[in-house]
Design a protein around this motif. Structure first.
Motif: not given
Length: 289
Positions: A12, A14-17, A43, A262, A273
């Motif tokens: 899945e 990541l929401r950030g880089e 990401g 994670r 995040d």
């Protein structure tokens, strides 16, 4: 292809880089472009490509020159120095069997690393350091001489020093103290315990954690991560090695960084995040990009 050789699925995103602070694209299957595209999809938008010998360091520099999101580190791996000086009759390294060239051959190789380190897209000098796992007493002098030379090169060019430390913690810290560490020093694939992490934290050394922080038997690494100052923590793959759980033993690649991020966030007790934001900033600061 056996399941052990199969690349794991995409995690899945990541929401950030974030950046993979240490990878070996030249040892992975597929093209550089394919690896970067897969990584970016989850990401991982920047990678540091690390050389282990003269040929690999030249390749790292050329690859960084050709790709905006690739930065290079150049060096002779600690195990490479004794092979250059003493020879490699078993042909264990990628060069195959070699005769020893003595100190003159090591000097020639270091001269080329020095030249590469002056290039603008080369952001680090490494991986260098000490490795007592594969090198006996006869090779330790060559390793230490090479390590000291790399420290001097990194300082003179204002580049980050990327350290490979395997079963040599005390001597690595001693040599850094004796030579004076560069302003930015990174312990790649950090392998020390919590007490050493506290020492590194006091000295301002970056600690980069790899997929082995997810292994069941790696509680000392998780203890070290728990006490390392957040502003000094990096993440890496060391791909194709050290694939994170649950894919241990299969080929690693930059796109698997989210699994390690994670696991690290869980150890720190923070949102992924928050950790990703810190990791991105820390890697840019460590490698000055």
């Amino acid at each position: 292809m056996s399941p052990k050789d199969a690349l794991p699925p995409l995690p899945e995103p990541l929401r950030g880089e974030v950046a993979d602070s240490h990878t070996h694209l030249d040892m992975q299957d597929g093209t550089v472009e394919e690896a970067l595209t897969k990584a970016a999809a989850v990401g991982v938008t920047t990678v540091v490509q690390v050389g282990c010998d003269v040929k690999g360091s030249r390749w790292a520099a050329e690859t960084a020159a050709a790709h905006e999101n690739v930065h290079a580190a150049v060096a002779l791996h600690p195990n490479e120095a004794p092979r250059i000086v003493l020879g490699d009759p078993d042909g264990w390294s990628r060069q195959g069997a070699r005769a020893g060239g003595g100190d003159g051959a090591l000097d020639d190789a270091l001269t080329e690393i020095d030249r590469l380190a002056s290039l603008p897209y080369v952001r680090g000098v490494g991986e260098t350091g000490l490795d007592y796992f594969r090198t006996g007493p006869e090779g330790m002098a060559a390793q230490e001489r090479s390590f000291r030379a790399h420290i001097e090169i990194a300082k003179r060019h204002g580049k980050a020093l990327v350290i490979h430390d395997r079963e040599a913690h005390e001597d690595v810290l001693r040599v850094l103290d004796e030579e004076g560490a560069p302003e930015r020093t990174v312990f790649h694939c950090y392998s020390g315990d919590a007490a050493m992490a506290e020492i590194c934290g006091r000295k301002g050394y970056f600690m980069s954690f790899a997929g082995n922080v997810t292994f069941k038997n790696a509680q000392p690494l998780r203890d070290a991560l728990a006490v390392a100052p957040l502003e000094l923590v990096l993440v890496e793959t060391d791909a194709p090695f050290l694939t994170p759980a649950p894919y241990r033993g299969r080929p690693n690649a930059p796109y698997l960084i989210p699994l390690t991020v994670r696991a690290m966030a869980a150890v720190r007790g923070i949102e992924e995040d928050v950790l990703a934001t810190a990791l991105a900033a820390n890697t840019a600061r460590a490698f000055d990009y």
